[in-house]
Design an enzyme around this catalytic site. Sequence first.
Site, short mmCIF file in Angstrom:
data_model
loop_
_atom_site.label_atom_id
_atom_site.label_comp_id
_atom_site.label_asym_id
_atom_site.label_seq_id
_atom_site.Cartn_x
_atom_site.Cartn_y
_atom_site.Cartn_z
N GLN B 220 0.82 -1.20 0.00
CA GLN B 220 0.00 0.00 0.00
C GLN B 220 0.86 1.26 0.00
O GLN B 220 0.33 2.36 -0.06
CB GLN B 220 -0.90 0.01 1.25
CG GLN B 220 -1.85 -1.17 1.32
CD GLN B 220 -2.65 -1.23 2.60
OE1 GLN B 220 -2.67 -2.26 3.27
NE2 GLN B 220 -3.32 -0.15 2.97
N ARG B 367 -8.38 -1.05 8.49
CA ARG B 367 -9.49 -0.17 8.11
C ARG B 367 -10.02 0.58 9.33
O ARG B 367 -11.21 0.61 9.60
CB ARG B 367 -10.60 -1.00 7.45
CG ARG B 367 -11.39 -0.19 6.45
CD ARG B 367 -12.35 -1.01 5.64
NE ARG B 367 -13.00 -0.13 4.66
CZ ARG B 367 -13.92 -0.50 3.81
NH1 ARG B 367 -14.31 -1.74 3.75
NH2 ARG B 367 -14.45 0.36 2.97
N CYS B 368 -9.09 1.17 10.09
CA CYS B 368 -9.50 1.76 11.37
C CYS B 368 -8.82 3.08 11.59
O CYS B 368 -8.92 3.65 12.66
CB CYS B 368 -9.13 0.82 12.51
SG CYS B 368 -7.34 0.72 12.75
N GLU B 737 -12.91 4.44 5.98
CA GLU B 737 -12.94 3.63 7.19
C GLU B 737 -14.08 3.98 8.14
O GLU B 737 -14.27 3.30 9.15
CB GLU B 737 -11.59 3.78 7.91
CG GLU B 737 -10.47 3.19 7.07
CD GLU B 737 -9.10 3.66 7.46
OE1 GLU B 737 -8.97 4.84 7.86
OE2 GLU B 737 -8.16 2.87 7.38
#
Lengths: 293, 784
Positions: B220, B367-368, B737
């Site tokens: 990423q 995803r936080c 998110e």
Amino acid sequence: MIPEDFTYFAPGSLPEVWDLLRQHPDDAKILAGGQSLIPLMKFRLATPAYLIDLRKVPGLDTLAERDGALVIGAMVREAATEHSQLIQRRYPGIHEASAVVADPLVRNFATIGGNIAHADPANDHPAMLLALRASVVAHGPNGQRTIPLDDFLVDTMETSLAPDEVLTEIHVPQPAPRSGSTYLKLERKVGDYAIAAVGVQITLDGDVCTQAGIGLTNVGPKAVRATQAEMFLTGKQPTEDVIREAARLAAAAAQPVSDLHGPEDYKRAMIRTLTARALREATQRARAGGVSA
Amino acid sequence: MTSEAPIIRGMGHSVKRKEDPRFLRGKGHYIDDFKLPGMLYMDIVRSPYAHARIVNIDASKALALPGVLAVITGKDLDAAGLAWMPTLMSDKQMVLPVDRVVYQSQEVAAVIATERYIAADAITLVEVEYEPLPPVMDPHKATDPDAPLVRPDRDAKTNHIWHWEAGDAARTDEVFQNAEVVVKQDLYIPRIHVCSIETCGCIASYDKIDGKLTVYMTTQAPHAIRTVFSLVSGIPEHKIRIISPDIGGGFGGKVPVYPGYVIATVASLQTGLPVKWIEDRSENLQADSFARDYHISAELAAKKDGTMQALRVKTLADHGAFDAAANPSKFPAGLFSIITGSYDLQAAHVEVDGVYTNKPSGGVAYRCSFRVTEAVHTIERLVDTLALALSLDPADVRMKNFIPPEAFPYKSPTGWEYDSGNYPAALQKAMAKIDYAGLRREQAEKRARGELMGIGISTFTEIVGAGPSHTFDILGIKMFDSCEIRVHPTGSAIVRIGVQTQGQGHETTFAQIVAEELGLPVENITVEHGDTDTAPYGLGTYASRSTPTAGAATAVAARKIRDKAKKIAGHLLEVSPDDLEWQDHKFQVKGAPGRSVTMKDIAFAAYTNFPQDVEAGLEAVDYYDPPNLTFPFGAYICVVDIDRGTGMVKIRRFVAVDDCGNIINPMIVDGQIHGGLTMGMAPALLEAITYDEYGNIQQSNLMDYLLPTAMETPVWETDKTVTPSPHHPLGAKGVGESATVGAPPAIANAVVDALSHLGVTHLDIPITPWKVYQILEAHGAAEA
Ligand SMILES: Cc1cc2nc3c(=O)[nH]c(=O)nc-3n(C[C@H](O)[C@H](O)[C@H](O)COP(=O)(O)OP(=O)(O)OC[C@H]3O[C@@H](n4cnc5c(N)ncnc54)[C@H](O)[C@@H]3O)c2cc1C
């Protein structure tokens, strides 16, 4: 996720299958839909050196009523039983069991024959077929024999099939008039094995239960027949009290162990809940006239 | 001269995703789709033990297998100084162990072979002799005096990693001492795994002739990886090229550097041939970094009327054997201090202690947005706990305590400056949409009949877009992001960005930003990223940072182009640029709307007919250093029904009202919310990674780790409010998110609400059917 080396055969007849089984008595495996065997091989938990695929063997795809029984050929796919009009109409329990096996992708390959021959207590068909008092046909070089499913299922992943025998057919007695069957499965997500599941068939005469079949999934070393509960129901009107007592007896027949699918107590309680619900549903179906021709 | 306004489809259009035609036709290019000439394959021998000394590794049988070229062990790497690598959190991590393994499935040795299948056979032939050691599995016991040491390599002979805190302890204690009501709740946010559809992998390809290393990698953050690789290996940075092609989901799990990448690179450096390594599903699930795993103890001080006053939180963070999280350097606990949420508190104090255990690395930001999930879960559960203790409606308590819309920018007691928000509007919208009052009436009726139904609210505030260079860096590299735009003579353009999509739709949304700013049709704009030889430097995509950082850079770069274009437009229209205005996506002469030029005309002129005092060409670069983070928010309401016979929880309705400021592509935002809600439902009801006392992972494949499918997913009902960010050039905020962060407490709150009349005040997630059933049975509420 990569299996060990193996040699693949796709013979065109049963005698060729028997020959191959005789030549490789210790390290050959029959391959049906491969949905249980291939994952085991990918994990290298099963390492057969020879795979004998049944896909080209003729005569294993019957799905019809014959001589008072439903005949399911060993290579009939789950998708076929799931979508068969005959099964939906006359054997709703089998339809419901097929519909909750894994997911559509798996069902396009998986066979009911493999589902039973694998003898995994978590598989859905054995319990339903116990309730329906099914038997299987084992065909070897010396002929064929019919084995009641109760005797066919020996232990976890163990059947009474001889090393050179092939399961060729499953026979399910045609339900008597005013019979109702159903399969109820508790799962946390689609495609998961059952926390617990119950297959039931009830036959009524007037409003008295003349025959009851109850099979339990994933609560023992093999699919469990709830014999006490079956006996308790037989000869009685399936009132709410009777159903509850039968459900309690079924729960007592379960031998679950605690695992990721839930603690032992919970699974036992679920057998009680599911059996009661399944008996209510099956009785309803039987009262509604049961299976139509 | 006059020009028709072009059809742009810029901001606010639900443009269909440009990337989808190739994905839907199976024409995406993921790492495993690449085959390079002469490519070798790597497979990894992994530890069966969570903690053991390695007595001996005998590779002779593996090496004897035809097709096996090498077996690489920690000793081999040690000789090259590569047995350890730095983590992003100033810790170090084993690439391959020299003398001990510290978690189950840890990499122990690597086989390099000419075929993938040979490599798989060979790993079973590597004989490793272990001497098992007692593992540390319970983080609460990790700092006991007699606890085994997970990391004897460190100077500090303790399993305690760090202590971190935020807020004002003294002030908080003071408010607590005088509080009329204090509610306390312990919460465990379990360890979970990102489980992207595509597992991790790479192809390392070293060209011995020109000394250039190319690594195709599931990452990423390609640029940061390039810099780290250069610093660790000594290869000059211009001789390293990281290519991140199509990525099948990242969710934070593809930010860290995994040992496999490094070993494959070493193997390629040695052989001069490309080496491919692709994890299988079980390896991915067992050994790649995990998320969450926070043991939280939280207290809320309040007045009897429900006014919230202060928050006090102590947390134990289980980081596994290496602190290999990917937080900004100064934030070992991520942005956990956003924990005061949407509420106006007088004081707060938050502490986190990180410990080592014999588990794979934890703390990946799944995803936080860096620990915001844990924070939101805590505060949203506490608000409900308070409401229950005071017999108040949880919606009323929220309305009473929201930071008022006029208080923005709002300085939080832990030091954040919230950019904008209108929390009451979002909650009102959600309540109206779901008919909150009607649901409460229905619940009362059902309860009277013994039926179980619950309503749960979550009104969360997110914190995304790291971030401003004064505070945010990763290994010293500031967390700006970048964009480079070139407009071609015929009026199409290429846009290159420093962030890296893994499914977010960058190829579409970034094109829309440029379309909007330059007045070029969206279909004429190509967006590229993920190749460090061509894309401008950036820190990558995670923590919902792409739109806040690179999205802003894209708008600013486009505006630089527009400034130049204005001069050319003046030249073409023979007026002073000062007499021009940007209207309807073209430049027109003020007061003479008939006289105008489009960007297409200008682009052509930029190469064919430009004024004397203007350089040829039409391009710009921007490196954007955001002045602040962005603070998206939302109001979620969930309705559950509980089966009294089984304890199964069914989500009947879920209304999600999100506010992410101005929206670039509503369809993509909706998609992000749908996916995020599903990923938020998963840990609430299904997912958790657990270990037995010996350190064996109990969910090592997708039969045991329960990922939700479409069948478990309810119909999500989404809606929005729009409160633009005042500091972002487009008024946009991140959104990727929000839903993962906001959904879990809405579901947990709904289940607790359904059971509250039985005295239930809390349930840890995942809420399994047997947890619920046991409660029902204990209270005689189970179906007979
Ligand atoms: C993701 C997933 C989810 C699943 N979920 C469920 C589920 O919820 N419920 C469920 O019941 N099942 C489930 N299954 C198992 C699936 O239904 C299996 O396919 C089935 O149990 C076996 O059928 P098969 O045709 O695939 O058999 P195979 O895998 O080909 O064979 C299984 C075993 O039976 C033997 N065998 C097969 N046919 C014969 C024969 N004619 N004679 C002698 N021996 C034979 C084989 O040698 C092998 O040992 C799941 C499988 C997968 C992959």
